[in-house]
Design an enzyme around this catalytic site. Structure first.
Site, short mmCIF file in Angstrom:
data_model
loop_
_atom_site.label_atom_id
_atom_site.label_comp_id
_atom_site.label_asym_id
_atom_site.label_seq_id
_atom_site.Cartn_x
_atom_site.Cartn_y
_atom_site.Cartn_z
N GLU A 22 -0.81 -9.31 -0.25
CA GLU A 22 -2.22 -9.52 0.11
C GLU A 22 -3.11 -9.53 -1.13
O GLU A 22 -4.08 -10.29 -1.20
CB GLU A 22 -2.64 -8.43 1.10
N GLY B 270 0.64 -4.97 1.01
CA GLY B 270 -0.60 -5.04 0.24
C GLY B 270 -0.44 -5.75 -1.09
O GLY B 270 -1.42 -6.26 -1.64
N ALA C 88 0.88 -1.17 0.00
CA ALA C 88 0.00 0.00 0.00
C ALA C 88 0.91 1.22 0.00
O ALA C 88 2.09 1.14 0.39
CB ALA C 88 -0.88 -0.02 1.24
N GLU D 279 4.88 -5.09 7.20
CA GLU D 279 4.11 -4.03 7.86
C GLU D 279 4.56 -3.72 9.29
O GLU D 279 4.58 -2.56 9.71
CB GLU D 279 2.61 -4.39 7.89
#
Ligand code: CO8
Length: 268
Positions: free
Chosen positions: A122, A119, A74, A142
């Protein structure tokens, strides 16, 4: 009559390239300056693209632009100053888009062509099948940024590779190489970079040859049954097995087999 092969490229998005090759759609995330990191705009574009897939699409391939990165996570610059409620909203936005991918009524293949971090990992895990290039790197870094995998990574990684390995990857934040991802079952196959997209296309086409409704029912069964107790899971499958017999594809597929013909499935 010769079947017309649909082939085109949609350019209505700022950060996505959409390509249609027959019944296969390829969605390429393209934000080269940030190694395809996901910001709210890109998540919104992916969401819109999923809602507007060509109805003839039988398999979706998701990949990243360039040779270096699938998705490097992200967008950290967008998250840096978020407050609690905004962090929740951003996480939910990504999680909702990824859930849409997971529950799409067609198979989705992640062709991971480089970094799949945070992300990015993910996103790949929300797809049904993951294949990658030999230069791919997977990881959930993260906790090194003071957050947790917030696009459903704590949920899906443990499901895919087991709790012990998921906890190690998430607690250490250390990335793993393609061969290790293969060993732990995070990806199904590793290819040389130049061979990745042809392999993804070949895999997609071998799925496209089968009955679309049966493939969709099989995806739904596998997804839904995973969390159910055995008796409920088996009953769920039986219902969908029955539903197959209400399709023309089942009639035509079995008739073709008995006549030693090849069936061209209509998805009806
Ligand atoms: N966000 C924003 N920008 C990024 C990101 C990212 N995730 N990754 C790379 N970039 C940018 C860099 O800042 C750099 O920009 P600039 O050229 O302006 O300095 C550019 O991309 C190129 O990157 P590098 O120069 O760092 O390239 P390297 O080859 O040296 O390194 C790496 C590549 C290893 C991928 C490195 O860029 C890196 O470590 N990136 C961050 C990886 C990361 O930590 N990802 C996880 C992010 S957190 C996350 O994904 C949370 C998901 C759940 C969200 C829940 C919301 C609440």
């Amino acid at each position: 009559m010769q079947t017309q092969i649909i082939q085109y490229r949609i350019t209505m998005y700022d950060f996505l390239k959409i390509e249609q090759n027959g019944a296969v759609t390829t969605l390429t995330i393209s934000a080269p300056k940030s190694l395809n990191a996901l910001n709210s705009t890109i998540l919104g574009e992916i969401n819109t693209a999923l809602d507007n897939l060509n109805p003839s699409t039988r398999v979706l391939i998701i990949t990243g632009d360039g040779e270096k990165s699938f998705v490097a996570g992200a967008d950290i610059s967008e998250m840096a100053n978020l407050q609690e409620n905004e962090g929740f909203a951003f996480g939910k936005r990504g999680a909702d888009v990824f859930r849409k991918i997971e529950t799409l009524n067609i198979p989705v293949i992640a062709a991971v062509n480089g970094f799949a971090l945070g992300g990015g990992c993910e996103l790949a895990m929300s797809c049904d099948i993951r294949i990658c290039s030999s230069n791919a790197r997977f990881g959930q870094p993260e906790v090194g940024l003071g957050i947790i995998p917030g696009f459903s990574g704590t949920y899906r990684l443990a499901k895919l590779v087991g709790m012990g390995i998921a906890k190690q990857l998430i607690f250490t934040g250390k990335p793993i190489k393609a061969d290790e991802a293969l060993r732990i079952g995070l990806v199904n196959a590793v290819y040389e970079p130049a061979d990745l997209m042809p392999a993804a296309m070949q895999l997609a086409e071998s799925i496209c040859n089968n009955a679309p409704l049966a493939v969709a029912y099989a995806k739904k069964c596998i997804n839904e049954e995973y969390d159910l107790p055995a008796d409920e899971a088996i009953a769920f499958e039986s219902r969908y097995f029955g539903k197959c017999f209400a399709t023309e594809d089942q009639k035509n597929g079995m008739k073709a087999f008995l006549n030693k013909d090849k069936c061209t499935f209509q998805g009806k």
